[in-house]
Enzyme design. Structure first.
Site, PDB file in Angstrom:
ATOM      1  N   LEU A 205       0.849  -1.193   0.000  1.00 51.20           N
ATOM      2  CA  LEU A 205       0.000   0.000   0.000  1.00 51.20           C
ATOM      3  C   LEU A 205       0.875   1.228   0.000  1.00 51.20           C
ATOM      4  O   LEU A 205       1.775   1.337   0.839  1.00 51.20           O
ATOM      5  CB  LEU A 205      -0.838   0.051   1.294  1.00 51.20           C
ATOM      6  N   HIS A 206       0.644   2.147  -0.932  1.00 49.23           N
ATOM      7  CA  HIS A 206       1.382   3.408  -0.861  1.00 49.23           C
ATOM      8  C   HIS A 206       0.660   4.588  -1.491  1.00 49.23           C
ATOM      9  O   HIS A 206       1.173   5.695  -1.479  1.00 49.23           O
ATOM     10  CB  HIS A 206       2.767   3.260  -1.497  1.00 49.23           C
TER      11      HIS A 206
END
Ligand code: UD1
Length: 385
Positions: A205-206
């Site tokens: 996740l980013h």
């Protein structure tokens, strides 16, 4: 023909590697590699150059992190003198990061031809910084190389002349296919205490929309925590996301491990940690991460490239976004858009778990490992006209 190739951030490096290799085989092309320094950590940059056999950049602009305006401006300031000194025939940019648009703008204003690899992708979501970078880069490019047919259609609809558009396949998949066997030799699974039997989940996740706001990130972590009660959830954490996790959005069932040995700080082995639960790691290198994805039961991500890589690997992918600029991955059936609502994420995860036969590698058109070769051949034909 001198071509300046620009690499800035992690997802650029896998795209640049096969292009450098293909250009190196053609005496007609003289490549110069410029690293903007947008990503600079050992695990976000150097490791990728080493593992993928990318030559040392001819120069590193060392711009580092900053706000969008400052980072983009710094890249432009640092890149302009390079173009003045090198006088390239063309500048080649890849993907959709700030380095892509910053160097693209400098190139065209200085009269160099601009080549965009991975052109035409559209999420139709202008709140994504990458969507703005894609639209603007494509609008000023002279040659546009598309990885999937949706990209060709988008460019046609936007009025890009047909002769500029080339459907060549996916350079990121060139790199995956080249490194698949090498990745199999990685010891990452044993280090983390999981096996090749598709018994664990992998998470990345980013996206700012997911990780910059605790009100979004918190519920996602609740869903991951829930999955972690049933299977190990291996989560190499992007630096952007780490900042948020360290600020308190943490799940109750998570364990921080160090990357090197997959060990908990303090010397405990990774094996116990991996029986179940959420295992947070530093970012992994390319080969370890490829091996992890290849043997996972499911991958949950908001990355663009991972949607493509899981398609070729046949690993089910749940994309924690409401849209994708890579629709072929959904059409092929390996990727599903599940948003960031925990109930939806968990429902989709349960469906994947219930479908034992859902691991089917598929190959979108021209994702055959030869995209960079096609690009090199087209460049020689086009730029020598
Ligand atoms: C950038 C790209 C995104 C891509 C992602 C892959 C843009 C607009 N975004 O997002 O499209 O998917 O890279 O990672 O270009 N940081 C480090 N070390 C590094 C690099 C970054 O610690 O080597 C930290 C810094 O705190 C920085 C933050 O990560 O402020 C964000 O980095 P940045 O390059 O601004 O954007 P990404 O979120 O990585």
């Amino acid at each position: 023909m001198k071509i300046l190739l620009v690499a800035g951030a992690r997802p650029n490096f896998m795209k640049i590697a096969p292009l450098m290799a293909a250009f190196g085989e053609r005496p007609a092309i003289s490549p110069v590699l410029v690293h903007t320094g947008q990503h600079y950590d050992r695990v976000m940059s150097d490791l990728f150059f080493r593992e993928l056999g990318i030559p040392e950049p001819d120069m590193n602009l060392g711009v580092g992190s900053a706000s969008h305006a400052v980072q983009t401006a710094e890249i432009m300031r640092a890149f302009e003198p390079v173009v003045v000194a090198e006088k390239p025939d063309a500048v080649l940019v890849v993907g959709d990061v700030n380095s892509t648009i910053a160097c693209g703008l400098v190139a065209v204003k200085m009269g160099a031809k601009l080549i965009h690899v991975e052109a035409g992708l559209r999420s139709f979501d202008r709140s994504m910084p990458e969507e703005i970078n894609r639209l603007l880069t494509d609008a000023i490019s002279d040659l546009l190389f598309c990885s999937e047919l949706s990209g060709v259609e988008n460019l046609r609809r936007e009025g890009v002349p047909e002769k500029k558009i080339h459907f060549v396949g996916n350079v990121m998949i060139d790199t995956l296919l080249t490194n698949r066997e090498k990745a199999e030799r990685s010891g990452v699974l044993a280090t983390l205490g999981v096996d090749e039997g598709r018994s664990y989940a992998v998470v990345t996740l980013h996206r700012p929309s997911n990780v910059d706001d605790p009100a979004m990130m918190g519920p996602i972590m609740v869903a991951l925590d829930e999955i972690g009660r049933e299977m190990p959830v291996i989560f190499p954490v992007h630096p952007r996301t780490r900042a948020m996790l360290e600020n308190g959005v943490r799940s109750s069932n998570s364990a921080f491990c160090t990357q090197e040995a997959g060990r908990k700080p303090g010397g405990q082995g990774g094996r116990k940690a991996a029986a179940s639960g959420l295992i947070l790691l530093d970012p992994l290198g390319y080969l370890d991460f490829l091996k992890l994805m290849a043997h996972a039961r499911v991958v949950l991500t908001d990355s663009g490239g991972i949607q493509e890589e899981t398609t070729i690997l046949g690993t089910p992918c749940l994309t924690l976004r409401d849209n994708t600029e890579r629709p072929v991955t959904v059409e092929m059936g390996t990727n599903r858009l599940v948003g960031s609502d925990p109930e939806r994420i968990l429902a989709a995860w349960r469906e994947v778990m219930a479908d034992a036969g859902c691991q089917k590698p598929v190959q979108p058109p021209l994702w055959d490992g030869r995209a960079a070769q096609r690009i090199a051949d087209i460049l020689i034909a086009e730029l020598q006209r």
